[in-house]
Design a protein around this motif. Structure first.
Motif, PDB file in Angstrom:
ATOM      1  N   PHE A 161      12.470  19.792  24.494  1.00  0.00           N
ATOM      2  CA  PHE A 161      11.664  18.607  24.759  1.00  0.00           C
ATOM      3  C   PHE A 161      12.501  17.588  25.523  1.00  0.00           C
ATOM      4  CE2 PHE A 161       7.758  19.488  22.711  1.00  0.00           C
ATOM      5  CZ  PHE A 161       6.931  18.404  22.911  1.00  0.00           C
ATOM      6  N   PRO A 162      11.932  16.914  26.540  1.00  0.00           N
ATOM      7  CA  PRO A 162      12.701  15.909  27.284  1.00  0.00           C
ATOM      8  C   PRO A 162      13.304  14.870  26.343  1.00  0.00           C
ATOM      9  CG  PRO A 162      10.603  16.325  28.360  1.00  0.00           C
ATOM     10  CD  PRO A 162      10.567  17.063  27.050  1.00  0.00           C
ATOM     11  N   GLU A 163      14.549  14.488  26.631  1.00  0.00           N
ATOM     12  CA  GLU A 163      15.287  13.583  25.748  1.00  0.00           C
ATOM     13  C   GLU A 163      14.956  12.124  26.062  1.00  0.00           C
ATOM     14  OE1 GLU A 163      19.837  13.292  23.961  1.00  0.00           O
ATOM     15  OE2 GLU A 163      19.428  14.374  25.806  1.00  0.00           O
ATOM     16  N   THR A 164      14.817  11.311  25.018  1.00  0.00           N
ATOM     17  CA  THR A 164      14.603   9.869  25.147  1.00  0.00           C
ATOM     18  C   THR A 164      15.572   9.162  24.216  1.00  0.00           C
ATOM     19  OG1 THR A 164      12.244  10.204  25.578  1.00  0.00           O
ATOM     20  CG2 THR A 164      12.931   7.994  24.962  1.00  0.00           C
ATOM     21  N   ASP A 165      16.234   8.120  24.702  1.00  0.00           N
ATOM     22  CA  ASP A 165      17.156   7.366  23.847  1.00  0.00           C
ATOM     23  C   ASP A 165      16.350   6.437  22.955  1.00  0.00           C
ATOM     24  OD1 ASP A 165      19.164   6.007  22.592  1.00  0.00           O
ATOM     25  OD2 ASP A 165      20.163   5.310  24.419  1.00  0.00           O
ATOM     26  N   LEU A 166      15.989   6.933  21.769  1.00  0.00           N
ATOM     27  CA  LEU A 166      15.136   6.157  20.880  1.00  0.00           C
ATOM     28  C   LEU A 166      15.851   4.969  20.261  1.00  0.00           C
ATOM     29  CD1 LEU A 166      13.113   8.969  19.062  1.00  0.00           C
ATOM     30  CD2 LEU A 166      12.411   7.528  20.967  1.00  0.00           C
ATOM     31  N   ALA A 167      17.187   5.024  20.190  1.00  0.00           N
ATOM     32  CA  ALA A 167      17.925   3.894  19.595  1.00  0.00           C
ATOM     33  C   ALA A 167      17.668   2.619  20.384  1.00  0.00           C
ATOM     34  CB  ALA A 167      19.420   4.198  19.537  1.00  0.00           C
ATOM     35  N   ASN A 183      25.296   7.168  11.348  1.00  0.00           N
ATOM     36  CA  ASN A 183      24.411   7.972  10.510  1.00  0.00           C
ATOM     37  C   ASN A 183      24.524   9.431  10.977  1.00  0.00           C
ATOM     38  OD1 ASN A 183      22.465   8.942   8.816  1.00  0.00           O
ATOM     39  ND2 ASN A 183      20.763   7.808   9.709  1.00  0.00           N
ATOM     40  N   VAL A 184      25.592  10.082  10.570  1.00  0.00           N
ATOM     41  CA  VAL A 184      25.940  11.389  11.136  1.00  0.00           C
ATOM     42  C   VAL A 184      25.019  12.508  10.667  1.00  0.00           C
ATOM     43  CG1 VAL A 184      28.357  10.796  11.515  1.00  0.00           C
ATOM     44  CG2 VAL A 184      27.672  11.764   9.314  1.00  0.00           C
ATOM     45  N   ILE A 185      24.244  12.291   9.591  1.00  0.00           N
ATOM     46  CA  ILE A 185      23.336  13.350   9.148  1.00  0.00           C
ATOM     47  C   ILE A 185      21.942  13.190   9.750  1.00  0.00           C
ATOM     48  CG2 ILE A 185      24.589  13.842   7.011  1.00  0.00           C
ATOM     49  CD1 ILE A 185      22.479  12.239   5.511  1.00  0.00           C
ATOM     50  N   ALA A 186      21.740  12.141  10.540  1.00  0.00           N
ATOM     51  CA  ALA A 186      20.470  12.013  11.255  1.00  0.00           C
ATOM     52  C   ALA A 186      20.418  13.055  12.370  1.00  0.00           C
ATOM     53  CB  ALA A 186      20.320  10.613  11.841  1.00  0.00           C
ATOM     54  N   TYR A 187      19.217  13.487  12.717  1.00  0.00           N
ATOM     55  CA  TYR A 187      19.057  14.430  13.827  1.00  0.00           C
ATOM     56  C   TYR A 187      18.808  13.627  15.095  1.00  0.00           C
ATOM     57  CZ  TYR A 187      17.493  18.285  16.740  1.00  0.00           C
ATOM     58  OH  TYR A 187      17.389  19.194  17.759  1.00  0.00           O
ATOM     59  N   SER A 188      19.734  13.712  16.051  1.00  0.00           N
ATOM     60  CA  SER A 188      19.623  12.898  17.266  1.00  0.00           C
ATOM     61  C   SER A 188      19.656  13.738  18.538  1.00  0.00           C
ATOM     62  CB  SER A 188      20.747  11.857  17.300  1.00  0.00           C
ATOM     63  OG  SER A 188      22.028  12.489  17.202  1.00  0.00           O
ATOM     64  N   ASP A 189      19.604  15.050  18.394  1.00  0.00           N
ATOM     65  CA  ASP A 189      19.601  15.942  19.544  1.00  0.00           C
ATOM     66  C   ASP A 189      18.192  16.016  20.134  1.00  0.00           C
ATOM     67  OD1 ASP A 189      20.505  17.759  21.399  1.00  0.00           O
ATOM     68  OD2 ASP A 189      21.429  19.107  19.933  1.00  0.00           O
ATOM     69  N   ARG A 190      18.041  16.798  21.212  1.00  0.00           N
ATOM     70  CA  ARG A 190      16.715  16.989  21.788  1.00  0.00           C
ATOM     71  C   ARG A 190      15.757  17.577  20.748  1.00  0.00           C
ATOM     72  NH1 ARG A 190      16.064  18.863  27.944  1.00  0.00           N
ATOM     73  NH2 ARG A 190      17.340  17.269  28.954  1.00  0.00           N
ATOM     74  N   MET A 191      14.502  17.184  20.844  1.00  0.00           N
ATOM     75  CA  MET A 191      13.503  17.680  19.904  1.00  0.00           C
ATOM     76  C   MET A 191      13.232  19.162  20.151  1.00  0.00           C
ATOM     77  SD  MET A 191       9.668  16.167  19.194  1.00  0.00           S
ATOM     78  CE  MET A 191      10.265  14.567  18.650  1.00  0.00           C
ATOM     79  N   ARG A 192      13.120  19.924  19.047  1.00  0.00           N
ATOM     80  CA  ARG A 192      12.797  21.343  19.151  1.00  0.00           C
ATOM     81  C   ARG A 192      11.325  21.512  19.556  1.00  0.00           C
ATOM     82  NH1 ARG A 192      17.123  24.091  16.956  1.00  0.00           N
ATOM     83  NH2 ARG A 192      18.446  22.866  15.538  1.00  0.00           N
ATOM     84  N   LEU A 193      11.048  22.599  20.263  1.00  0.00           N
ATOM     85  CA  LEU A 193       9.718  22.780  20.839  1.00  0.00           C
ATOM     86  C   LEU A 193       8.603  22.779  19.788  1.00  0.00           C
ATOM     87  CD1 LEU A 193      10.307  25.449  23.629  1.00  0.00           C
ATOM     88  CD2 LEU A 193       9.553  23.092  23.938  1.00  0.00           C
ATOM     89  N   ARG A 194       8.759  23.594  18.734  1.00  0.00           N
ATOM     90  CA  ARG A 194       7.691  23.656  17.728  1.00  0.00           C
ATOM     91  C   ARG A 194       7.550  22.305  17.027  1.00  0.00           C
ATOM     92  NH1 ARG A 194       5.568  27.826  14.920  1.00  0.00           N
ATOM     93  NH2 ARG A 194       5.411  28.743  16.990  1.00  0.00           N
ATOM     94  N   THR A 195       8.672  21.642  16.772  1.00  0.00           N
ATOM     95  CA  THR A 195       8.630  20.328  16.134  1.00  0.00           C
ATOM     96  C   THR A 195       7.788  19.359  16.952  1.00  0.00           C
ATOM     97  OG1 THR A 195      10.804  20.622  15.104  1.00  0.00           O
ATOM     98  CG2 THR A 195      10.020  18.357  15.365  1.00  0.00           C
ATOM     99  N   GLY A 196       8.055  19.301  18.247  1.00  0.00           N
ATOM    100  CA  GLY A 196       7.312  18.380  19.111  1.00  0.00           C
ATOM    101  C   GLY A 196       5.827  18.675  19.124  1.00  0.00           C
ATOM    102  N   MET A 197       5.475  19.947  19.208  1.00  0.00           N
ATOM    103  CA  MET A 197       4.057  20.312  19.243  1.00  0.00           C
ATOM    104  C   MET A 197       3.379  20.043  17.902  1.00  0.00           C
ATOM    105  SD  MET A 197       3.962  21.001  22.351  1.00  0.00           S
ATOM    106  CE  MET A 197       2.187  21.246  22.366  1.00  0.00           C
ATOM    107  N   GLU A 198       4.111  20.227  16.792  1.00  0.00           N
ATOM    108  CA  GLU A 198       3.540  19.943  15.469  1.00  0.00           C
ATOM    109  C   GLU A 198       3.303  18.440  15.271  1.00  0.00           C
ATOM    110  OE1 GLU A 198       2.514  21.894  12.730  1.00  0.00           O
ATOM    111  OE2 GLU A 198       2.461  23.367  14.348  1.00  0.00           O
TER     112      GLU A 198
END
Length: 283
Positions: A161-167, A183-198
């Protein structure tokens, strides 16, 4: 454990000893987030006001097991929340007091869908910048979205999924934005495809069922939020069938009004939350 056999991280904050418990608040965190780090401070403020606060990290987020940042099914995530909090609501301290849902961002969508599945289980819902629809400036263009939908069936776990700097979009106070990187346990990488569609599917489902939202409702939103659209909170407020409903928009507020605003603005939001809870609890 959840129904998939994954270990789910849970945490509770209770009022100090000797303080009467007014009610139970069950928190649904947002996408990429966790019930630790920033939420520690949020929970402690609510607990100090006389409420038991319970939260879990959704599977695949924070300290829970599962592929980091992966939501294979939004409905399964909702069912996991219901399953977990059914156990919490049966605890002795939760007996005989009102039960409330508190959902932030994606957690707002979780809270709405939990309510739609179990409408009589909760005495009220607080939604903070709820993800009822993805803002157009965050959503990929239609042609890209169509391609991503096809690919999500082939490579569901891929981070495409295209990346956006949400911070930059979420935190108005520069000091709070700098804290977010720790917050090192937060997920800050690009969104996974199924996640984005869900996530997109969940918002479509909610929009179709919006008139079935019937619980007492408090909707809080930063008026300058560019992650979840404040106009959609207005749509939710206007179309929910709840007879007891309140909408509060905070001028200049960004997406994270509970943790990313100047301290004096955050205090106002918490005062509004606690006042709303207090007015719906038996004294």
């Amino acid at each position: 454990m959840n129904s998939k056999g994954l270990e789910i991280f849970c945490k509770a904050w209770l009022p100090r000893k000797g303080v009467r418990l007014k009610g139970i608040v069950c928190f649904c965190h947002g996408y990429g987030d966790t019930c630790t780090f920033f939420f520690e401070g949020i929970a402690k403020i609510i607990a100090a006001s006389g409420y038991g606060v319970y939260s879990i990290d959704h599977p695949g987020f924070g300290l829970s097991e599962g592929l980091h940042g992966y939501i294979p099914s939004f409905d399964e995530l909702v069912d996991n929340f219901i399953e977990r909090f059914q156990v919490i609501k049966e605890r002795s301290e939760a007996s005989g007091v009102p039960h409330f849902l508190l959902g932030q961002s994606m957690g707002g969508a979780v809270a709405i869908k939990v309510h739609l599945k179990r409408p009589s289980d909760w005495d009220g819902i607080i939604l903070v910048a709820p993800m009822c629809k993805i803002a157009e400036n965050v959503k990929p263009p239609p042609a890209v979205l169509k391609a991503l939908g096809f690919l999500s069936n082939v490579l569901p776990k891929a981070k495409l999924f295209p990346e956006t700097d949400l911070a930059d979009l979420a935190f108005r106070d520069p000091r709070k934005k700098k804290m977010a990187v720790y917050n090192v346990i937060a997920y800050s990488d690009r969104m996974r495809l199924r996640t984005g569609m869900e996530l997109l599917k969940a918002t479509d489902d909610i929009e179709r069922q919006i008139e079935m939202v019937s619980s007492p409702l408090l909707v809080l939103h930063g008026a300058a939020d560019k992650v979840t659209d404040p106009a959609v909170s207005k749509f939710l407020y206007e179309n929910a069938s709840s007879k007891d409903k309140t909408l509060k928009l905070y001028p200049e507020g960004y997406h994270c009004i509970l943790e990313g605003e100047p301290d004096e603005r955050i205090s106002i939001v918490f005062d509004d939350i606690v006042s709303w809870l207090d007015s719906r609890c038996i004294h």
